[in-house]
Design a protein around this motif. Sequence first.
Motif, short mmCIF file in Angstrom:
data_model
loop_
_atom_site.label_atom_id
_atom_site.label_comp_id
_atom_site.label_asym_id
_atom_site.label_seq_id
_atom_site.Cartn_x
_atom_site.Cartn_y
_atom_site.Cartn_z
N LEU A 1 39.45 44.55 48.65
CA LEU A 1 38.22 44.18 49.44
C LEU A 1 37.75 42.78 49.13
O LEU A 1 37.93 42.23 47.94
N ASP A 2 36.88 42.27 50.21
CA ASP A 2 36.56 40.88 49.72
C ASP A 2 34.98 41.22 49.02
O ASP A 2 34.68 42.27 48.94
N GLY A 3 34.08 40.02 48.88
CA GLY A 3 33.09 40.19 48.24
C GLY A 3 31.84 40.98 48.97
O GLY A 3 31.06 41.35 48.58
N GLU A 4 32.18 41.25 50.43
CA GLU A 4 31.18 41.70 51.31
C GLU A 4 31.44 43.12 51.41
O GLU A 4 31.07 44.09 52.06
N GLY A 5 32.74 43.60 50.77
CA GLY A 5 32.95 45.07 51.06
C GLY A 5 33.96 45.39 52.22
O GLY A 5 34.07 46.32 52.76
N ARG A 6 34.39 44.23 52.82
CA ARG A 6 35.47 44.34 54.10
C ARG A 6 36.75 44.83 53.31
O ARG A 6 37.21 44.02 52.52
N ILE A 7 37.70 45.26 53.95
CA ILE A 7 39.08 45.58 53.64
C ILE A 7 39.59 44.49 54.11
O ILE A 7 39.88 43.93 55.30
N THR A 8 40.35 43.73 53.22
CA THR A 8 41.61 42.71 53.43
C THR A 8 42.62 43.45 53.85
O THR A 8 43.34 42.92 54.81
N ASP A 9 43.27 44.27 53.04
CA ASP A 9 44.20 45.04 53.40
C ASP A 9 44.48 46.10 52.60
O ASP A 9 43.85 46.11 51.50
N CYS A 10 45.34 46.98 52.87
CA CYS A 10 45.54 48.29 51.86
C CYS A 10 47.07 48.43 52.07
O CYS A 10 48.06 47.96 52.93
N LEU A 11 47.49 49.33 51.16
CA LEU A 11 48.96 49.92 50.98
C LEU A 11 49.25 50.64 52.30
O LEU A 11 50.23 50.81 52.85
N ARG A 12 48.29 51.58 52.63
CA ARG A 12 48.43 52.67 53.63
C ARG A 12 47.47 52.62 54.65
O ARG A 12 46.25 52.94 54.33
N HIS B 1 45.35 36.64 46.42
CA HIS B 1 43.94 36.76 46.05
C HIS B 1 43.61 36.93 44.70
O HIS B 1 42.33 36.77 44.46
N LEU B 2 44.65 37.66 43.92
CA LEU B 2 44.15 38.12 42.68
C LEU B 2 44.75 37.62 41.34
O LEU B 2 44.33 37.69 40.34
N THR B 3 45.84 36.65 41.57
CA THR B 3 46.47 35.99 40.60
C THR B 3 45.46 35.06 39.54
O THR B 3 44.97 34.53 40.49
N GLY B 4 45.24 35.28 38.57
CA GLY B 4 44.18 34.41 37.81
C GLY B 4 42.81 35.28 37.77
O GLY B 4 41.90 34.50 37.11
N HIS C 1 36.23 45.66 39.85
CA HIS C 1 35.51 44.40 40.22
C HIS C 1 36.08 43.14 39.66
O HIS C 1 36.23 43.14 38.37
N LEU C 2 36.28 42.23 40.66
CA LEU C 2 37.12 41.11 40.28
C LEU C 2 36.23 39.69 40.55
O LEU C 2 35.69 39.83 41.25
N GLU C 3 36.75 38.87 39.54
CA GLU C 3 36.19 37.28 40.10
C GLU C 3 37.35 36.45 40.22
O GLU C 3 38.11 36.45 39.16
N ALA C 4 37.57 35.93 41.40
CA ALA C 4 38.71 35.07 41.55
C ALA C 4 38.27 33.90 42.10
O ALA C 4 37.12 33.46 42.30
N LEU C 5 39.42 33.08 42.61
CA LEU C 5 39.09 31.72 43.41
C LEU C 5 39.51 31.82 44.79
O LEU C 5 40.63 32.32 44.86
N ASP C 6 38.72 31.42 45.69
CA ASP C 6 39.19 31.22 46.75
C ASP C 6 40.00 30.21 47.22
O ASP C 6 40.35 29.28 46.35
#
Length: 574
Positions: free
Chosen positions: A132-143, A82-85, A103-108
């Motif tokens: 988090l995704d653009g809507e503030g939902r959790i994509t995943d987390c370390l813990r 999700h975050l490379t580039g 706050h990041l801007e990536a390509l889907d």
Amino acid sequence: MPLDAFCLAGAAQEIRRAVQGGRIDKIYQPTRDEVVLLIRGLEGNVRLLLSANPGHPRAHLTQLSRENPAEPPMFCRLLRKHLTGARILAVEQPPAERLLDFHLEALDELGDRAERRLVLEAMGRSANLILLDGEGRITDCLRRVDGDLSRQRQVLPGLFYRQPPAPDKLNPLTASPEELRAALENPLGKEPEKLLLERITGLSPLVARELVFQAGGGGVPLARALEELANTVKENRLTPYLLVREEKSVDFSFLPILQYGPETECRRMESFSQMLDGFYESREVAERVRQRGQDLVKSVTSARDRTRRKLANQEKELADAGDRERRRELGDILTSNLHVMEKGMKSVRAVDYYDPEGKEVDIPLDPLLTPQQNAAKYYKEYNKAKTAEQMLTVQLEKGRRELEYLNSVLENISLAEGERDLQEIRQELSDTGYLRRPAKARAREKRVAGKPMEFRSSAGLRISVGKNNSQNDQLTTKLAFKSDIWLHTQKIHGSHVILWTQGEAPDVQSLTEAAQLAAWFSQGREGKKVPVDYTPVKYVKKPAGARPGMVVYTTYQTAYVDPDGELAKRLRVK
């Protein structure tokens, strides 16, 4: 100490300047709780460390190279997807909170621009790193935190992200001077530093004590000191200070710490990132090696204790076999007195002609045996004890070598600097039979060949130090030339050290520094005058069948030196 909100604010300023507008080039996860982002910033490439380790969560720029696992963990793969580039748009920190929001801007997947957020919650035991995704939902987390762990706030994929609830305390960055004075009113006479920690958010115990110390107590002066602190943070006038006692870093802060007096140096650092890098480096390396090497320590300690018990039993048996000559003498006395003995007797009293005074002795007999058989029984016990002594002497020597080897392995584990060093020790223990693994697993496993530590003496001569027995063997028996100098602590477990002389006589300073390194990388590290033997490599031999790292040497000299860790840091070649 744990990173407080204001030290994090100082580190966030540096991060913001270095990464804002840059792009994430590579992502690594060296340990379970750490993520490293390689970022192409506007002013150059930087490494950003985001640690959610419960013991020391933090974020800062880092210069240290960390060893990465052979296979990236699942969370690392997710971040790479999700975050490379991705471009870093902003780095935000809520006032007086130990939280950073990237706050990041990536390509889907379709190549369209998509907003992403990466949130570090640097909050002690509940520390976490959340994507988090653009809507503030959790994509995943370390813990992940489910309802069993926390009823108030769950952190799970698919849920909307909510910041941790703010403590019921006054925020010094948003409160008015009147509110601060009212919060510090103390009618019950509580200790001022405890009052600060109970009613003001964002402060660490160290900073609370320092504010009370500088204010000379509580009341209005303490409120003014707190106002000045808030203004310092608002105006971005935070300065990193490292507390050093006896040349060891013991704490850090964002303001000068004077409460400890002259015994503790308050050393101003160039940046928060440099300070945090240096402060946590040795602690984290030691902790990582300790965690990853626990299975090795347990296996080797168990084998060592088993060998010790075996040696103790064998030494007892050898002591029992020491009176074998007396058994032969009793057999001779019985043989000369067969005429007075009868079957069924439990003992016989006879003259002991081995005694200078010719006293009589009572000799126990087996009533089921004939006189001749009783005499033969003592001769048999004599021969058995004689054979046992010969065998036990050999076994004891072998056991002592085993014990020495296992102690050297434990010392090597303490010198390990990462997973590669530990893997090399695992290979050695597997080869020597102390770790059992299926043959198929050993065949599939790639053998690791680590490199010894490298140093340069003040005169420019190369010095190599083995980190384990395999490296010691390689250095001494394979790599070093006969004219090079071999050094090792005398009768103390430690590393093999090679001073590469290039065929010439080494200078005294280089010899001294090599001896100090041999003392430092040994069990004599805490000593003052540690004996170190040194000799040309041609006088060092490895006996046939000896364990890794075990050698014998002759024609040596001994130097008595003080181990010097600062010398090791200064001469180390990275």
